[in-house]
Scaffold this motif. Structure first.
Motif, PDB file in Angstrom:
ATOM      1  N   HIS A   1       0.608  -1.271   0.217  1.00  0.00           N
ATOM      2  CA  HIS A   1      -0.033   0.159  -0.215  1.00  0.00           C
ATOM      3  C   HIS A   1       0.897   1.180   0.034  1.00  0.00           C
ATOM      4  N   GLU A   2       2.144   1.071  -0.401  1.00  0.00           N
ATOM      5  CA  GLU A   2       2.430   2.316  -0.810  1.00  0.00           C
ATOM      6  C   GLU A   2       3.391   2.927   0.699  1.00  0.00           C
ATOM      7  N   ARG A   3       2.591   2.120   1.975  1.00  0.00           N
ATOM      8  CA  ARG A   3       3.435   2.744   3.087  1.00  0.00           C
ATOM      9  C   ARG A   3       4.320   2.421   3.858  1.00  0.00           C
ATOM     10  N   ILE A   4       5.186   2.337   3.455  1.00  0.00           N
ATOM     11  CA  ILE A   4       7.055   1.615   3.967  1.00  0.00           C
ATOM     12  C   ILE A   4       7.252   1.046   2.704  1.00  0.00           C
ATOM     13  N   VAL A   5       8.680   1.250   3.105  1.00  0.00           N
ATOM     14  CA  VAL A   5       9.718   0.469   1.743  1.00  0.00           C
ATOM     15  C   VAL A   5      10.339  -0.763   2.877  1.00  0.00           C
ATOM     16  N   LYS A   6      11.054  -1.477   0.947  1.00  0.00           N
ATOM     17  CA  LYS A   6      11.731  -2.568   1.922  1.00  0.00           C
ATOM     18  C   LYS A   6      12.392  -2.671   2.584  1.00  0.00           C
TER      19      LYS A   6
END
Length: 231
Positions: free
Chosen positions: A113-118
Motif C-alpha cells: 500500500h506504499e506506506r513503507i519501503v523494503k
C-alpha cells in the motif's frame, strides 16, 4: 566509500559485521564515533569508539549493543549526533500475542500500500524483530533535520503499533543489539534474517512517505494484524 579494515581474526561473525558496518557507516572514521554497550548480569557499560574500531570492541558472547547513528565527539546524546544513518523500528511482538508471521504480513501489507519501503535489514533480536531502513547519511546537527527524523520514527512506529512496535525505543541516540552477539535472556544469537543491499534510501523520500499519510493518521486507527489478514 571507505574500505574498512579491522585488526581481528577472520571468522564468519567478523565477516557479517564488516559487511554490516560498511553498509551502515560508509564514511568510516569520517562518520565520527559510535556507542558500543554491553550488559552482563544486568549491568550496562558503554564505550564510545571510532567507526573503524567498533568491531574490535564487540564481545560475541554477551548482550552487546551499537548505536544506529554516529557522533562527532565521544558522547552519546542527541546534541552530539554527527550523521543520521538509518530509520528503524524495534518490534516486541512476543509481548502482544502476535507472531513473527503477523509482523511480516503487516510489513508486506504496508509495502503493497506504499506506506513503507523494503527494509535494508530484518534482524531477529532474540525475542523480537528489528526493521532497519538505511538512508544516505545526513548531518544531524540541524534542529529541523532532527525533528524530521523523529517524525519519521513516530510514523514507522505507528505503522507497526498493533504488532508490538516499541515506542520507547525510537530516539535518535538509540542503541540496538549487534548481529551475531548473544541475547542472554532468550539464549539465542541476534541474527540477520534478510539483507537487501540495494535498499538504501534518502531522508527526502521518507519525508514524502510521512506527510501525505500524516494528515490521515490522527483520524484513523491503526489497521490491526487480524484485519489485514482478511484484506
Amino acid at each position: 566509500m571507505y574500505i574498512q579494515t579491522y585488526d581481528t581474526t577472520v571468522c564468519e561473525e567478523n565477516a557479517i559485521l564488516i559487511d554490516y558496518s560498511t553498509l551502515m557507516y560508509p564514511k568510516g572514521n569520517e562518520g565520527g564515533y559510535v556507542a558500543v554497550g554491553t550488559k552482563v548480569d544486568g549491568i550496562y557499560k558503554q564505550r564510545m569508539v571510532t567507526v573503524l574500531d567498533w568491531i574490535n570492541a564487540i564481545d560475541y558472547d554477551v548482550n552487546c549493543y551499537l548505536s544506529v547513528n554516529t557522533y562527532y565527539k565521544p558522547q552519546r546524546n542527541v546534541r552530539s549526533v554527527r550523521h543520521l544513518n538509518a530509520f528503524y523500528v524495534d518490534i516486541d511482538y512476543y509481548k502482544h500475542g502476535v507472531s513473527f508471521d503477523d509482523v511480516m504480513h503487516t510489513l508486506q501489507h504496508h509495502i503493497e500500500h506504499e506506506r513503507i519501503v523494503k527494509p535494508t535489514y530484518i534482524i531477529d533480536s532474540g525475542r523480537g524483530i528489528y526493521l532497519i531502513f538505511k538512508i544516505e547519511d545526513v548531518p544531524g546537527k540541524y534542529k529541523q533535520t532532527k525533528n524530521l527524523y523523529s517524525a519519521v520514527q513516530q510514523y514507522i512506529c505507528d505503522l507497526f503499533a498493533d504488532v508490538g512496535a516499541d515506542y520507547g525505543a525510537k530516539d535518535i541516540a538509540r542503541v540496538l543489539r549487534v548481529p551475531t552477539t548473544m541475547n542472554t535472556k532468550a539464549n539465542k544469537r541476534v541474527t540477520i534474517l534478510e539483507h537487501n543491499a540495494d535498499a538504501i534510501y534518502t531522508m527526502a523520500m521518507f519525508r514524502e512517505l510521512v506527510y501525505p499519510f500524516g494528515l490521515e493518521r490522527a483520524s484513523k486507527a491503526p489497521v490491526r494484524a487480524s484485519e489485514k489478514k482478511g484484506s
